[in-house]
Motif scaffolding. Structure first.
Motif, PDB file in Angstrom:
ATOM      1  N   GLN A 154      19.095  44.114  43.695  1.00  0.00           N
ATOM      2  CA  GLN A 154      19.962  44.123  44.982  1.00  0.00           C
ATOM      3  C   GLN A 154      19.197  42.854  45.992  1.00  0.00           C
ATOM      4  O   GLN A 154      18.084  43.074  45.973  1.00  0.00           O
ATOM      5  N   THR A 155      20.114  42.115  46.667  1.00  0.00           N
ATOM      6  CA  THR A 155      19.572  41.034  47.471  1.00  0.00           C
ATOM      7  C   THR A 155      19.006  41.568  48.704  1.00  0.00           C
ATOM      8  O   THR A 155      19.571  42.522  49.281  1.00  0.00           O
ATOM      9  N   VAL A 156      17.705  41.175  49.026  1.00  0.00           N
ATOM     10  CA  VAL A 156      17.213  41.520  50.170  1.00  0.00           C
ATOM     11  C   VAL A 156      16.920  40.562  51.012  1.00  0.00           C
ATOM     12  O   VAL A 156      17.315  40.526  52.336  1.00  0.00           O
ATOM     13  N   LYS A 157      16.797  39.329  50.633  1.00  0.00           N
ATOM     14  CA  LYS A 157      16.765  38.004  51.437  1.00  0.00           C
ATOM     15  C   LYS A 157      16.987  36.798  50.796  1.00  0.00           C
ATOM     16  O   LYS A 157      16.662  36.787  49.518  1.00  0.00           O
ATOM     17  N   PHE A 158      17.570  35.836  51.547  1.00  0.00           N
ATOM     18  CA  PHE A 158      17.683  34.435  50.737  1.00  0.00           C
ATOM     19  C   PHE A 158      17.767  33.398  51.987  1.00  0.00           C
ATOM     20  O   PHE A 158      18.057  33.755  53.266  1.00  0.00           O
ATOM     21  N   ASN A 159      17.436  32.215  51.482  1.00  0.00           N
ATOM     22  CA  ASN A 159      17.087  31.175  52.670  1.00  0.00           C
ATOM     23  C   ASN A 159      18.282  30.160  52.522  1.00  0.00           C
ATOM     24  O   ASN A 159      19.199  30.520  51.608  1.00  0.00           O
ATOM     25  N   SER A 160      18.328  29.608  53.683  1.00  0.00           N
ATOM     26  CA  SER A 160      19.759  28.588  53.811  1.00  0.00           C
ATOM     27  C   SER A 160      19.759  27.721  52.390  1.00  0.00           C
ATOM     28  O   SER A 160      20.917  27.345  52.041  1.00  0.00           O
ATOM     29  N   ALA A 161      18.671  26.994  51.696  1.00  0.00           N
ATOM     30  CA  ALA A 161      18.723  26.307  50.761  1.00  0.00           C
ATOM     31  C   ALA A 161      19.439  26.836  49.723  1.00  0.00           C
ATOM     32  O   ALA A 161      20.230  26.182  48.968  1.00  0.00           O
ATOM     33  N   PHE A 162      19.188  28.268  49.327  1.00  0.00           N
ATOM     34  CA  PHE A 162      19.879  29.048  48.337  1.00  0.00           C
ATOM     35  C   PHE A 162      21.452  28.954  48.523  1.00  0.00           C
ATOM     36  O   PHE A 162      22.292  29.076  47.710  1.00  0.00           O
ATOM     37  N   HIS A 163      21.817  29.546  49.705  1.00  0.00           N
ATOM     38  CA  HIS A 163      22.909  29.511  50.184  1.00  0.00           C
ATOM     39  C   HIS A 163      23.914  28.495  49.951  1.00  0.00           C
ATOM     40  O   HIS A 163      25.044  28.541  49.602  1.00  0.00           O
TER      41      HIS A 163
END
Length: 285
Positions: A154-163
Motif C-alpha cells: 500500500q502506498t505510504v508516500k510519493f514525491n512530486s516527480a513520481f506523481h
C-alpha cells in the motif's frame, strides 16, 4: 537495508537556556520555579553546573504529605541517580532512553557532565517533525520518481516527480485524479507490486526496465527497508527513472554510426573505382 539514514543531533535544535536548581535551594523555592516556568521538574546542579540530582513535582507532593518542611534544601529530597545524555547524540537515542526509563525529560550534558539543556518528549517530537519536513523537501527535490509502500504494497508516500510521471501517462484526465487511479492507469501498479514483493522476498534491491503506455522507458528499482527492532520488512522504496531521452540519444547515436559506416563504405567504393582508371597525359606535335 535498515531504517537508518539522516541523523539529527540533539544540539542542532536545542538553544533554550535550561532551568536548573541549586543544591542549596529550598523546596519552597523549587515550587516557585516550577510554577514560574510551567515545568514538572528540574535538574539540580552544583557551583560548576555539574548535575548532582533531579527534583520533580512528585518530590514536592511527598514533602507535603510527609510534613517535610519546605525550607529544607532540595538536596535532601532530590533523586541522586540521574539519566543524562550527551549533547552530540542522535535525537532517536534520546527518545529511546526516555522510553526505556519511562521519563518525560532528559538532562543534556557535555563531556564534563555540565548541564547544557533539558530535553522533553515534546522537544523530541518537534525534532522529529523538523526532520520529517527536511526529508520531505529532499525527496520532493529529487528528479527521479520516488514511491514508498508498506509490507502490504500500500502506498505510504510519493514525491512530486513520481506523481508528474503518472499524470503524464494518464490519458483523458479531467481534474486531479487520485494517486492510486493514476498508478493503475499508467500500467505501473502491477510491475511495482511484483518488484516490491521480489525485493522483500530476496532481501535485496531489484531492478527492471519497463515501457509505459506512451512508449517511454523507465528504470524501476525496489529497495526493501527492514526494521532494526523486529528484523521484518517495514517499507519498500521504489525509485523510478525516466530514461526515454537517454534511449532516444542512444538510438540517434546508433543511427549516426550506421550512417557514418554507409558514407565510409561509399567513399571506399569511389576510391576503388578511381584507382581502376588510368589517366595518360601526352603532347601534340
Amino acid at each position: 537495508m535498515t531504517e537508518e539514514g539522516v541523523i539529527m543531533k540533539i544540539n542542532e535544535f536545542l538553544s533554550k537556556e535550561p532551568v536548573a536548581l541549586q543544591e542549596k535551594d529550598t523546596l519552597y523555592r523549587a515550587a516557585q520555579v516550577f510554577l514560574e516556568h510551567g515545568i514538572d521538574g528540574a535538574p539540580v546542579v552544583n557551583g560548576s553546573r555539574e548535575i548532582v540530582g533531579i527534583l520533580t513535582k512528585t518530590h514536592l507532593y511527598r514533602a507535603i504529605v510527609n510534613n517535610i518542611p519546605l525550607g529544607d534544601a532540595v538536596s535532601s529530597l532530590m533523586k541522586k541517580t540521574v539519566k543524562t545524555i550527551l549533547y552530540d547524540r542522535p535525537v532517536e537515542e534520546a527518545w529511546q532512553m526516555a522510553w526505556d526509563c519511562n521519563v518525560s525529560r532528559l538532562p543534556v550534558v557535555d563531556y564534563s557532565n555540565r548541564l547544557v539543556a533539558m530535553m522533553t518528549r515534546m522537544d523530541m517530537a518537534h525534532a522529529f517533525e523538523s526532520l520529517y519536513q527536511e526529508l520531505d523537501a529532499i525527496i520532493n527535490y529529487s528528479y527521479d520518481g520516488i514511491l514508498v509502500v508498506d509490507e502490504e504494497g500500500q502506498t505510504v508516500k510519493f514525491n512530486s516527480a513520481f506523481h508528474h510521471l503518472l499524470a503524464g501517462e494518464a490519458e483523458s484526465q479531467r481534474g486531479e485524479a487520485p494517486f492510486d487511479g493514476l498508478l493503475y492507469q499508467s500500467g505501473l501498479k502491477m510491475p511495482i507490486t511484483g518488484l516490491s514483493r521480489q525485493a522483500a522476498r530476496d532481501n535485496r534491491p531489484v531492478t527492471t526496465v519497463h515501457c509505459l503506455k506512451t512508449g517511454r522507458e523507465v528504470v524501476i528499482t525496489a529497495n526493501p527497508i527492514y526494521s532494526r527492532k523486529t528484523g521484518k520488512i517495514s517499507r519498500v522504496v521504489v525509485n523510478c527513472r525516466d530514461i526515454s531521452s537517454l534511449t532516444d540519444l542512444k538510438r540517434q547515436l546508433q543511427a549516426s554510426q550506421e550512417l557514418t559506416e554507409v558514407y565510409h563504405s561509399e567513399l571506399e567504393k569511389l576510391k576503388s573505382r578511381d584507382r581502376g582508371h588510368t589517366f595518360v597525359c601526352g603532347s601534340q606535335s
